[in-house]
Design an enzyme around this catalytic site. Structure first.
Site, PDB file in Angstrom:
ATOM      1  N   GLY A   8      26.627   6.772  27.196  1.00 33.68           N
ATOM      2  CA  GLY A   8      27.002   8.056  26.582  1.00 33.68           C
ATOM      3  C   GLY A   8      27.852   8.900  27.514  1.00 33.68           C
ATOM      4  N   ALA A   9      28.590   8.230  28.419  1.00 26.46           N
ATOM      5  CA  ALA A   9      29.353   8.980  29.426  1.00 26.46           C
ATOM      6  C   ALA A   9      30.672   9.524  28.885  1.00 26.46           C
ATOM      7  CB  ALA A   9      29.616   8.090  30.635  1.00 26.46           C
ATOM      8  N   SER A  10      31.058   9.093  27.709  1.00 26.73           N
ATOM      9  CA  SER A  10      32.376   9.518  27.201  1.00 26.73           C
ATOM     10  C   SER A  10      32.398  10.978  26.785  1.00 26.73           C
ATOM     11  CB  SER A  10      32.800   8.625  26.025  1.00 26.73           C
ATOM     12  OG  SER A  10      31.739   8.468  25.103  1.00 26.73           O
ATOM     13  N   ARG A  11      31.246  11.499  26.349  1.00 25.26           N
ATOM     14  CA  ARG A  11      31.234  12.865  25.817  1.00 25.26           C
ATOM     15  C   ARG A  11      29.942  13.589  26.228  1.00 25.26           C
ATOM     16  NH1 ARG A  11      30.680  13.143  20.592  1.00 25.26           N
ATOM     17  NH2 ARG A  11      30.249  10.966  20.118  1.00 25.26           N
ATOM     18  N   VAL A  59      25.279   0.498  22.623  1.00 26.69           N
ATOM     19  CA  VAL A  59      23.986   0.330  23.301  1.00 26.69           C
ATOM     20  C   VAL A  59      22.952  -0.385  22.434  1.00 26.69           C
ATOM     21  CG1 VAL A  59      24.234   2.227  24.956  1.00 26.69           C
ATOM     22  CG2 VAL A  59      23.191   2.665  22.707  1.00 26.69           C
ATOM     23  N   SER A 137      14.428  14.755  23.981  1.00 28.99           N
ATOM     24  CA  SER A 137      14.833  16.000  23.321  1.00 28.99           C
ATOM     25  C   SER A 137      13.572  16.828  23.088  1.00 28.99           C
ATOM     26  CB  SER A 137      15.470  15.693  21.970  1.00 28.99           C
ATOM     27  OG  SER A 137      15.506  16.864  21.172  1.00 28.99           O
ATOM     28  N   TYR A 150      15.115  11.444  13.994  1.00 28.02           N
ATOM     29  CA  TYR A 150      15.570  11.800  15.348  1.00 28.02           C
ATOM     30  C   TYR A 150      14.368  12.174  16.223  1.00 28.02           C
ATOM     31  CZ  TYR A 150      18.016  14.227  19.131  1.00 28.02           C
ATOM     32  OH  TYR A 150      18.468  14.632  20.373  1.00 28.02           O
ATOM     33  N   ALA A 152      11.237  11.397  15.893  1.00 25.64           N
ATOM     34  CA  ALA A 152      10.390  10.221  16.163  1.00 25.64           C
ATOM     35  C   ALA A 152      11.034   9.323  17.220  1.00 25.64           C
ATOM     36  CB  ALA A 152      10.152   9.445  14.867  1.00 25.64           C
ATOM     37  N   LYS A 154      13.005  10.234  19.623  1.00 29.42           N
ATOM     38  CA  LYS A 154      12.939  10.867  20.942  1.00 29.42           C
ATOM     39  C   LYS A 154      11.506  10.873  21.483  1.00 29.42           C
ATOM     40  CE  LYS A 154      17.253  11.543  21.639  1.00 29.42           C
ATOM     41  NZ  LYS A 154      17.925  10.958  22.822  1.00 29.42           N
TER      42      LYS A 154
HETATM   43  P1  NAP Z   1      27.359  13.834  21.995  1.00 26.83           P
HETATM   44  O1  NAP Z   1      28.197  14.882  22.614  1.00 26.83           O
HETATM   45  O2  NAP Z   1      27.406  13.616  20.532  1.00 26.83           O
HETATM   46  O3  NAP Z   1      27.657  12.457  22.751  1.00 26.83           O
HETATM   47  C1  NAP Z   1      26.963  11.310  22.367  1.00 26.83           C
HETATM   48  C2  NAP Z   1      27.309  10.205  23.346  1.00 26.83           C
HETATM   49  O4  NAP Z   1      26.541   9.057  22.974  1.00 26.83           O
HETATM   50  C3  NAP Z   1      28.778   9.809  23.301  1.00 26.83           C
HETATM   51  O5  NAP Z   1      29.227   9.565  24.610  1.00 26.83           O
HETATM   52  C4  NAP Z   1      28.763   8.529  22.482  1.00 26.83           C
HETATM   53  O6  NAP Z   1      29.752   7.596  22.864  1.00 26.83           O
HETATM   54  C5  NAP Z   1      27.400   7.955  22.853  1.00 26.83           C
HETATM   55  N1  NAP Z   1      26.935   7.016  21.837  1.00 26.83           N
HETATM   56  C6  NAP Z   1      26.527   7.300  20.571  1.00 26.83           C
HETATM   57  N2  NAP Z   1      26.194   6.153  19.921  1.00 26.83           N
HETATM   58  C7  NAP Z   1      26.414   5.135  20.821  1.00 26.83           C
HETATM   59  C8  NAP Z   1      26.259   3.733  20.770  1.00 26.83           C
HETATM   60  N3  NAP Z   1      25.833   3.113  19.667  1.00 26.83           N
HETATM   61  N4  NAP Z   1      26.565   3.014  21.864  1.00 26.83           N
HETATM   62  C9  NAP Z   1      27.013   3.614  22.990  1.00 26.83           C
HETATM   63  N5  NAP Z   1      27.185   4.934  23.106  1.00 26.83           N
HETATM   64  C10 NAP Z   1      26.887   5.687  22.033  1.00 26.83           C
HETATM   65  O7  NAP Z   1      25.821  14.084  22.308  1.00 26.83           O
HETATM   66  P2  NAP Z   1      25.113  14.821  23.535  1.00 26.83           P
HETATM   67  O8  NAP Z   1      24.713  16.162  23.069  1.00 26.83           O
HETATM   68  O9  NAP Z   1      25.872  14.653  24.784  1.00 26.83           O
HETATM   69  O10 NAP Z   1      23.776  13.945  23.584  1.00 26.83           O
HETATM   70  C11 NAP Z   1      23.465  13.113  24.694  1.00 26.83           C
HETATM   71  C12 NAP Z   1      21.979  12.800  24.633  1.00 26.83           C
HETATM   72  O11 NAP Z   1      21.254  14.023  24.762  1.00 26.83           O
HETATM   73  C13 NAP Z   1      21.540  12.173  23.322  1.00 26.83           C
HETATM   74  O12 NAP Z   1      20.560  11.204  23.559  1.00 26.83           O
HETATM   75  C14 NAP Z   1      20.939  13.346  22.579  1.00 26.83           C
HETATM   76  O13 NAP Z   1      19.985  12.928  21.630  1.00 26.83           O
HETATM   77  C15 NAP Z   1      20.340  14.139  23.707  1.00 26.83           C
HETATM   78  N6  NAP Z   1      20.104  15.532  23.381  1.00 26.83           N
HETATM   79  C16 NAP Z   1      21.110  16.355  22.998  1.00 26.83           C
HETATM   80  C17 NAP Z   1      20.833  17.661  22.657  1.00 26.83           C
HETATM   81  C18 NAP Z   1      21.900  18.620  22.219  1.00 26.83           C
HETATM   82  O14 NAP Z   1      21.549  19.706  21.721  1.00 26.83           O
HETATM   83  N7  NAP Z   1      23.159  18.329  22.379  1.00 26.83           N
HETATM   84  C19 NAP Z   1      19.522  18.137  22.730  1.00 26.83           C
HETATM   85  C20 NAP Z   1      18.514  17.275  23.124  1.00 26.83           C
HETATM   86  C21 NAP Z   1      18.817  15.978  23.449  1.00 26.83           C
HETATM   87  P3  NAP Z   1      31.104   7.289  21.985  1.00 26.83           P
HETATM   88  O15 NAP Z   1      31.626   8.618  21.524  1.00 26.83           O
HETATM   89  O16 NAP Z   1      31.964   6.602  23.007  1.00 26.83           O
HETATM   90  O17 NAP Z   1      30.700   6.381  20.870  1.00 26.83           O
END
Ligand code: NAP
Length: 241
Positions: A8-11, A59, A137, A150, A152, A154
């Protein structure tokens, strides 16, 4: 220099972790769909004189994750820290969640976490050293309406972290979890401004989190933590649990 393998390093959060760790670790930036973002991340890190590669893997697909891991080993000789930030979210009534929605949520969030850890663990067990950092989360701790699958998934990541920590402690491997509250990334793109304001207002620190807030907690586990394993560190502004 040690090497950090970040899914998930891209974003979003994973990207912030990559920037925070660059120069202190060689960075393996795992992406799936966002190739351009991953390449720009690597270019920016290299511009600062640090080492990074981008590798593609869904993944949910273990063969692809193993391939990404092998490329990391080829580039940097091994992996010292794994951060599993790849994840998806979806807002739907429980009764509208299809079997396919449910499976995809678990394939990415739970099996995806398992796959990254499973790829790196055998070499870490041989070396008797390594750090595994999962991302859960606050919804996995409290449960969120309209995000049952989601929440469940996490909660499963938290269970996985705690159980694996007990299993691999004897091998000198620490397994910890960072559990963020609402963090401003693409994941919240579907929320209205009013919803985001309400989330911030419900947060004792009265704001949404930033990816950098979460990255700082990940870096604590990656660099400074000792004698800590199976921990779940809440980075949620005091959101009521
Ligand atoms: P995000 O900005 O939507 O980024 C999601 C990242 O996950 C992207 O780099 C995406 O890569 C990667 N990804 C998604 N599906 C994938 C797959 N099948 N294989 C490989 N990579 C995949 O989300 P974020 O907010 O940074 O979330 C990161 C983590 O934190 C997640 O586990 C999320 O559940 C958790 N989290 C987020 C929040 C929040 O409020 N943002 C809160 C609690 C927990 P590509 O774009 O390259 O596909």
């Amino acid at each position: 220099m040690k090497t950090m393998f970040i899914t998930g390093a891209s974003r979003g959060i994973g990207r912030a972790v990559a920037f925070a760790a660059a120069g202190r670790f060689n960075i393996v930036a795992v992406y799936n769909k966002s190739a351009e973002e991953a390449e720009s991340l690597v270019a920016e890190i290299k511009k600062k004189g640090a080492a990074a590669i981008a590798v593609k893997a869904d993944v949910a697909n273990y063969a692809e994750v193993l391939d990404a891991y092998e490329r990391a080993v080829k580039a940097f000789g091994g992996v010292d820290v794994v951060v599993t930030a790849a994840g998806i979210a979806e807002q739907k009534l429980f009764t509208d969640i299809t079997e396919a929605d449910w499976r995809r949520m678990f394939d990415v969030n739970v099996t995806g976490t398992r796959n990254a850890l499973a790829a790196a663990l055998p070499a870490m067990i041989s070396k008797k050293r390594g750090k595994l950092i999962t991302i859960a989360s606050v919804w996995g701790e409290t449960g969120a309406s309209c995000e049952v699958h989601y929440s469940a998934s996490k909660a499963a990541v938290i269970g996985l972290t705690k159980a694996l920590a007990k299993e691999v402690g004897l091998s000198g491997i620490e397994v910890n979890c960072v559990s963020p509250g609402a963090v401003k990334t693409d994941m919240l793109a579907g929320f209205s401004a009013a919803d985001l304001a309400a989330l911030a207002a419900d947060t004792p620190l009265n704001r949404l989190g930033t990816p950098e807030d979460v990255a700082a907690a990940v870096m604590f586990f990656a660099e400074n933590a000792a004698f800590i394993t199976g921990a779940v560190l809440a980075v949620n502004g005091g959101f009521h649990i």
